[in-house]
Write a protein that holds these residues in place. Structure first.
Motif, short mmCIF file in Angstrom:
data_model
loop_
_atom_site.label_atom_id
_atom_site.label_comp_id
_atom_site.label_asym_id
_atom_site.label_seq_id
_atom_site.Cartn_x
_atom_site.Cartn_y
_atom_site.Cartn_z
N PRO A 1 0.84 -1.20 0.00
CA PRO A 1 0.00 0.00 0.00
C PRO A 1 0.87 1.26 0.00
N SER A 2 0.62 2.17 -0.91
CA SER A 2 1.46 3.36 -1.02
C SER A 2 1.11 4.42 0.04
N SER A 3 -0.05 4.28 0.63
CA SER A 3 -0.40 5.22 1.70
C SER A 3 -0.01 4.61 3.04
N ASN A 4 0.18 5.43 4.04
CA ASN A 4 0.51 4.96 5.39
C ASN A 4 1.75 4.09 5.43
N PHE A 5 2.80 4.53 4.79
CA PHE A 5 4.04 3.76 4.75
C PHE A 5 4.93 4.17 5.91
N TYR A 6 5.55 3.16 6.54
CA TYR A 6 6.55 3.43 7.57
C TYR A 6 7.89 2.84 7.17
N ALA A 7 7.90 1.56 6.78
CA ALA A 7 9.16 0.91 6.39
C ALA A 7 8.87 -0.33 5.59
N LEU A 8 9.88 -0.78 4.87
CA LEU A 8 9.80 -2.05 4.14
C LEU A 8 11.07 -2.84 4.43
N HIS A 9 10.88 -4.12 4.71
CA HIS A 9 12.03 -5.00 4.97
C HIS A 9 12.11 -6.07 3.88
N VAL B 1 16.53 -2.96 5.45
CA VAL B 1 15.44 -2.19 6.04
C VAL B 1 15.41 -0.87 5.29
N MET B 2 14.29 -0.57 4.67
CA MET B 2 14.20 0.61 3.80
C MET B 2 13.08 1.51 4.29
N THR B 3 13.38 2.79 4.37
CA THR B 3 12.39 3.72 4.93
C THR B 3 12.10 4.92 4.06
N LEU B 4 13.01 5.29 3.19
CA LEU B 4 12.83 6.53 2.43
C LEU B 4 12.54 6.27 0.96
N ALA C 1 18.52 -3.42 -3.55
CA ALA C 1 17.08 -3.20 -3.51
C ALA C 1 16.79 -1.72 -3.70
N THR C 2 15.65 -1.45 -4.33
CA THR C 2 15.19 -0.08 -4.49
C THR C 2 13.80 0.05 -3.91
N LEU C 3 13.42 1.28 -3.61
CA LEU C 3 12.13 1.53 -2.97
C LEU C 3 11.43 2.73 -3.60
N ASN C 4 10.17 2.54 -3.95
CA ASN C 4 9.33 3.63 -4.44
C ASN C 4 8.06 3.64 -3.59
N THR C 5 8.02 4.54 -2.61
CA THR C 5 6.88 4.56 -1.69
C THR C 5 5.67 5.24 -2.31
N LYS C 6 5.89 6.10 -3.30
CA LYS C 6 4.76 6.83 -3.90
C LYS C 6 3.89 5.90 -4.74
N GLU C 7 4.54 4.95 -5.42
CA GLU C 7 3.77 4.01 -6.23
C GLU C 7 3.64 2.65 -5.56
N GLY C 8 4.29 2.46 -4.44
CA GLY C 8 4.10 1.26 -3.65
C GLY C 8 4.78 0.02 -4.19
N TYR C 9 6.08 0.12 -4.50
CA TYR C 9 6.78 -1.10 -4.90
C TYR C 9 8.25 -1.01 -4.51
N SER C 10 8.82 -2.21 -4.39
CA SER C 10 10.25 -2.34 -4.13
C SER C 10 10.76 -3.47 -5.01
N TYR C 11 11.96 -3.29 -5.57
CA TYR C 11 12.58 -4.33 -6.37
C TYR C 11 13.81 -4.87 -5.63
#
Lengths: 112, 112
Positions: free
Chosen positions: A26-34, A49-52, A64-74
């Motif tokens: 979910p792209s809303s209410n994001f805190y972190a992704l592991h 551990v990815m947060t930004l 690993a990469t993180l896109n919190t606006k669109e809600g995905y990580s590779y």
């Protein structure tokens, strides 16, 4: 209900191949992704551990990469080795508390 | 250094029997503690988590319960096991809410 999806479910590659897989959250209410690696007969171990938004992390041949606006990580593995064979789990952490919501995992098999 | 222990490693129990799985953490104080289950063919499902002694949050309604009688002890219990309780149970701890989690070796439970 917060849903975390991983694709593909399983992947078979040859030694030396580079590979990547996806975690959608979910792209809303994001805190972190592991990201965790879970080898057979062992316990899951944390990779990243990815947060930004825009975070890019690397550990050896794995990144690993993180896109919190669109809600995905590779998750990328460069030059796969047989010892990379494992299930790779991503876990989304909402801001409400410390709980992790895991995806189903991507099972990677690297053949020599 | 911190270590996490779980026992027993494997357990075979008849339907309707009680259950008690124990998890202890060494080398840290006031950890966040978690119980997960991996049912056959599924990802990790969070069952309970605890941020302190006597504080338990339940994520999934079921016939399981958890208790935290001491700071570094987390117990998973059931009064009457169901067939659907079979699975692999993992305990984990984290130093911070949302931080990297460290998993125990797990308990393989088979309910017959």
């Amino acid at each position: 209900i917060l849903n975390v999806e991983q694709s593909p479910q399983s992947l078979h590659v040859q030694e030396g191949d580079s590979t990547n897989f996806t975690c959608s959250f979910p792209s809303s209410n994001f805190y972190a992704l592991h990201w965790y690696r879970w080898e057979t007969a062992k316990s899951p171990e944390a990779l990243f551990v990815m947060t930004l938004n825009g975070d890019e992390k690397k550990k050896g041949r794995i990144s690993a990469t993180l896109n919190t606006k669109e809600g995905y990580s590779y998750l990328y593995i460069k030059g796969s080795q047989p010892e990379d064979s494992a299930t790779y789990l991503c876990a989304f952490i909402p801001p409400q508390g410390g709980k992790l919501i895991f995806g189903q995992g991507t099972e990677l098999s690297v053949k020599p | 250094s911190q270590t996490i222990h779980q026992w027993p490693a494997t357990l075979v129990q008849p339907v309707g029997s009680p259950l008690s799985l124990e998890c202890t953490v060494e080398g840290t104080s006031n950890p966040n503690l978690y119980w997960y289950r991996q049912a056959a063919g599924r990802g990790l499902q969070l069952l309970f988590y605890s941020v302190g002694i006597g504080q338990i949050s339940s994520e999934v309604p079921q016939n399981l319960s958890a208790s935290r009688p001491q700071d570094r002890q987390f117990i998973l219990s059931s009064k009457k096991l169901l067939l659907s309780d079979s699975g692999f149970y993992l305990c984990a701890w984290a130093g911070l809410a949302g931080g990297e989690q460290f998993f125990g070796p797990g308990t393989r439970l088979t309910v017959l």
